[in-house]
Scaffold this active site. Sequence first.
Site: not given
Length: 335
Positions: A162, A235, A331
Amino acid sequence: MIRNADLQPLNTFGLPGRAAFLIEVEDGDKLPQELASAELRDLPRLVLGGGSNLVLDGDFPGVVLKLALRGRRLIAEEGDARIVEAGAGENWHDFVRWTLQQGWGGLENLSLIPGTVGAAPIQNIGAYGLEMAERFDSLDALDLHGGPPRRFERADCRFGYRDSVFKQQPGRWLVTRVRFRLPRHWQPLARYADVAAELGARGLTQPTPLQVSDAVVAIRQRKLPDPAQIGNAGSFFKNPVVDEAAWRRLAEAHPGLPHYPQPDGSHKLAAGWLIEQAGWKGRDLGPVGCFERQALVLVNRGGATGADVRRLAAAIQADVLRLFGVALEAEPVFV
């Protein structure tokens, strides 16, 4: 160019905020000249795709660049790969489905991930055993610090979990076009239990790329809330990665903890499981809550602000750290 622009409709969490200026980027060639104007040149910049990986924490005193660059095409067929290109403003899921409708497999495990094509390499999106970096070829980007346009090859992007050079240098690069390398000799990637179970339930022992995509879409729709119905940023926490010693300690104390061994000997843990065990699944803190079907997703129950999201995220992080000794990392980007 829009002054004092309302950003609430442009972020999937539905959080309030305004921007001093908003520019819809339809032609990347004209943008540098526009940003060089006396009114804009010294202001901070924020590149905005689909607004699905963003927590808006108040007003933005600079220029928001809303990507609207379109187009998708097959560039070349070389060796065992097809090179496919898309404009950064293309909807990611629509692009994935377009490739599959052409008979080109490779991106099906990344179906229904919200956002734009241009955001995909910034976050190095991933799901169900595949990261975008594994299908990446190259991209074009504008240097918002005044340098010349640049082509990035895979090694230039510094992809991580990520993560990418674009995330490490916020506000510098505006991705305009992205190219993907899709395998001509395709094999399904179904090692994740959810995908294997869904394909099995459909009686598919030799699925096509489009059938794998349909299975992934069905799984995501069951587990994840639609941002059009309830505000969220997908998420919210990364799955934490721990070393072998930490994993052994956790496995001994918590035998049911899901984990995914990594090539370097580390172990990726299921953040959603940790959050659920900490008692947060389905629980609210003010107008923000932990989604009842997937603990990894925080949702806007109505009227939430960025400060409300921060408060809930911090409470979850504190409980998981206290119970498991594991630090969760968000995130989305906080602006």
